[in-house]
Enzyme design. Structure first.
Site, PDB file in Angstrom:
ATOM      1  N   HIS A 101       0.828  -1.195   0.000  1.00 24.27           N
ATOM      2  CA  HIS A 101       0.000   0.000   0.000  1.00 24.27           C
ATOM      3  C   HIS A 101       0.870   1.254   0.000  1.00 24.27           C
ATOM      4  O   HIS A 101       2.031   1.235   0.404  1.00 24.27           O
ATOM      5  CB  HIS A 101      -0.925   0.027   1.221  1.00 24.27           C
ATOM      6  CG  HIS A 101      -0.189   0.067   2.520  1.00 24.27           C
ATOM      7  ND1 HIS A 101       0.377  -1.049   3.097  1.00 24.27           N
ATOM      8  CD2 HIS A 101       0.108   1.101   3.365  1.00 24.27           C
ATOM      9  CE1 HIS A 101       0.969  -0.717   4.229  1.00 24.27           C
ATOM     10  NE2 HIS A 101       0.827   0.580   4.413  1.00 24.27           N
ATOM     11  N   ASP A 103       0.429   5.039   1.751  1.00 17.66           N
ATOM     12  CA  ASP A 103      -0.358   5.518   2.880  1.00 17.66           C
ATOM     13  C   ASP A 103      -1.483   6.459   2.469  1.00 17.66           C
ATOM     14  O   ASP A 103      -1.280   7.425   1.728  1.00 17.66           O
ATOM     15  CB  ASP A 103       0.547   6.239   3.887  1.00 17.66           C
ATOM     16  CG  ASP A 103       1.403   5.274   4.701  1.00 17.66           C
ATOM     17  OD1 ASP A 103       1.018   4.101   4.832  1.00 17.66           O
ATOM     18  OD2 ASP A 103       2.462   5.706   5.210  1.00 17.66           O
ATOM     19  N   HIS A 261       4.724   0.161   0.334  1.00 18.68           N
ATOM     20  CA  HIS A 261       5.466  -0.619   1.323  1.00 18.68           C
ATOM     21  C   HIS A 261       4.606  -1.738   1.877  1.00 18.68           C
ATOM     22  O   HIS A 261       3.380  -1.751   1.718  1.00 18.68           O
ATOM     23  CB  HIS A 261       6.022   0.266   2.446  1.00 18.68           C
ATOM     24  CG  HIS A 261       4.979   1.069   3.169  1.00 18.68           C
ATOM     25  ND1 HIS A 261       4.439   2.220   2.657  1.00 18.68           N
ATOM     26  CD2 HIS A 261       4.382   0.885   4.382  1.00 18.68           C
ATOM     27  CE1 HIS A 261       3.563   2.725   3.496  1.00 18.68           C
ATOM     28  NE2 HIS A 261       3.496   1.922   4.559  1.00 18.68           N
TER      29      HIS A 261
END
Length: 305
Positions: A101, A103, A261
Site C-alpha cells: 500500500h 499511505d 510498502h
C-alpha cells in the site's frame, strides 16, 4: 556506493532502484537547515532513507523532526493519534499490515512523506519492504505506458490494510483488531485518482495503486482486476524493492508519492509497534494535468492542501 554530503553526513546506497542509509545525523527538531536539505535530496533520489541509532527520539522529537520536512497531518483521517494527535501507532495488536500500500490514498490529499520509528520490536521477523513506483512506471513498455497514462482508479478505506481480522484465531475475532477495524471505517472515503501521477517535486511519473484500490474506472470488474495485478506486479518485482530489518533506534523516512510498502507478518504472535507521522502532501495530478476527485468524504480535518 557511498556519498559524502558534508563533513559528517554520508549516504550509503542500498540498491540500484531504491533505498539508502544516512549516517552522521542525530534526528530531532534541531537538525541544521543544510542537513535537512541534504536529507530531502537523498530522499527524492532514493525514495526511502534509513537512520540507525536514534534511541534518543520520543514522539515529541519525532514530530519535531517531521516538521522540518513539512506540515504534519493528523495521525489518520479516522483513527485517533497516540500521545500526540499526529502520531499513529502501527501496532500488531490492531492487526498486521501485510499488504502492499501507499499511505492514505483513499483521500484526495495523499501524504507526501512518512516518518516511521521503531518502538517495540519482535526478536525475529517484522521487516518492512518498500517498492519504487516511479521506477516501476519508467520500466513499463511504451505500449503499457500509453494505456496507463489515461487510466483512473477508485481508492477507498473500506479495504483496510492493517485492520483485516485474522479469521484463523481460536475463539474468533480479536477484540482489539475488531475495535480498530470499526474505527478505521467509521467514516467512509472514496477518491478517484489517476493511475499515473506526476511527482510535484521531481516531475517523475509514478504508479498510484496499492491495497486501497477498489476498481479501475471504465472497465469491467474482471478487467479491472487483471489490469491492477499486471501493474501491481510490476511495482513489487524484487529488483524494484528494498527490505529493511528493523533494530532498536531505527527510523525510516519515505516518499509516499513514489513508493509502496509492506510490513512482513512473520513474527508469530509477538508484539511489534512502530510510530508513524505523515507530512501533508498535495492532490495528485495526472499526466494531463487533471487533479484527483473526492467521491465520498471530506478530508479537510486531516490536512490542509
Amino acid at each position: 556506493m557511498t556519498a559524502q554530503l558534508s563533513s559528517t553526513v554520508t549516504v550509503h546506497k542500498l540498491g540500484a532502484g531504491i533505498g539508502a542509509r544516512i549516517d552522521g545525523v542525530r534526528l530531532g527538531g534541531d537538525v541544521a537547515v543544510e542537513v535537512v536539505a541534504e536529507i530531502r535530496e537523498a530522499l527524492l533520489a532514493n525514495k526511502v532513507v534509513f537512520f540507525r541509532d536514534q534511541q534518543h527520539l520520543d514522539d515529541a522529537g519525532q514530530l519535531a523532526f517531521a516538521r522540518l520536512l513539512g506540515e504534519p497531518t493528523l495521525a489518520h483521517p479516522t483513527v485517533a493519534g497516540q500521545s500526540h494527535s499526529n502520531v499513529l501507532a502501527i501496532d500488531s495488536e490492531h492487526g498486521k499490515a501485510n499488504s502492499w500500500h501507499t499511505d492514505v490514498t483513499f483521500v484526495d490529499r495523499v501524504p507526501a512523506i512518512s516518518v516511521l520509528r521503531a518502538v517495540e520490536l519482535p526478536p525475529y521477523g517484522g521487516n518492512t519492504v518498500w517498492a519504487n513506483t516511479a521506477r516501476a512506471y519508467l520500466e513499463l513498455p511504451e505500449a503499457l505506458k500509453a494505456l496507463v497514462d489515461r487510466l483512473w482508479a477508485v481508492h477507498t478505506n473500506v479495504y483496510d490494510y492493517a485492520g483485516h481480522v485474522d479469521s484463523t484465531r481460536i475463539g474468533g475475532v480479536d477484540v482489539k483488531e475488531q475495535a480498530y477495524r470499526e474505527e478505521f471505517v467509521s467514516q467512509r472515503y472514496e477518491t478517484e485518482h489517476p493511475v499515473v501521477r506526476v511527482h510535484p517535486e521531481t516531475g517523475e511519473r509514478a504508479l498510484l495503486l496499492g491495497q486501497f484500490v477498489n476498481r479501475i474506472v471504465g472497465v469491467s470488474p474482471q478487467e479491472s482486476q487483471v489490469i491492477f495485478e499486471l501493474l501491481q506486479n510490476r511495482v513489487t518485482r524484487l529488483e524494484n524493492t528494498v527490505r529493511w530489518q528493523w533494530v532498536d533506534g531505527d527510523v525510516a523516512v519515505w516518499d509516499n508519492r513514489a513508493t509502496q510498502h509492506y510490513g512482513v507478518a512473520d513474527y508469530d504472535d509477538l508484539r511489534r509497534r512502530l510510530h508513524r507521522i505523515t507530512v501533508a502532501g498535495d492532490v495528485p495530478v495526472s499526466v494531463d494535468g487533471v487533479a484527483s476527485t473526492t467521491i465520498v468524504g471530506d478530508a479537510g480535518h486531516f490536512s490542509a492542501i
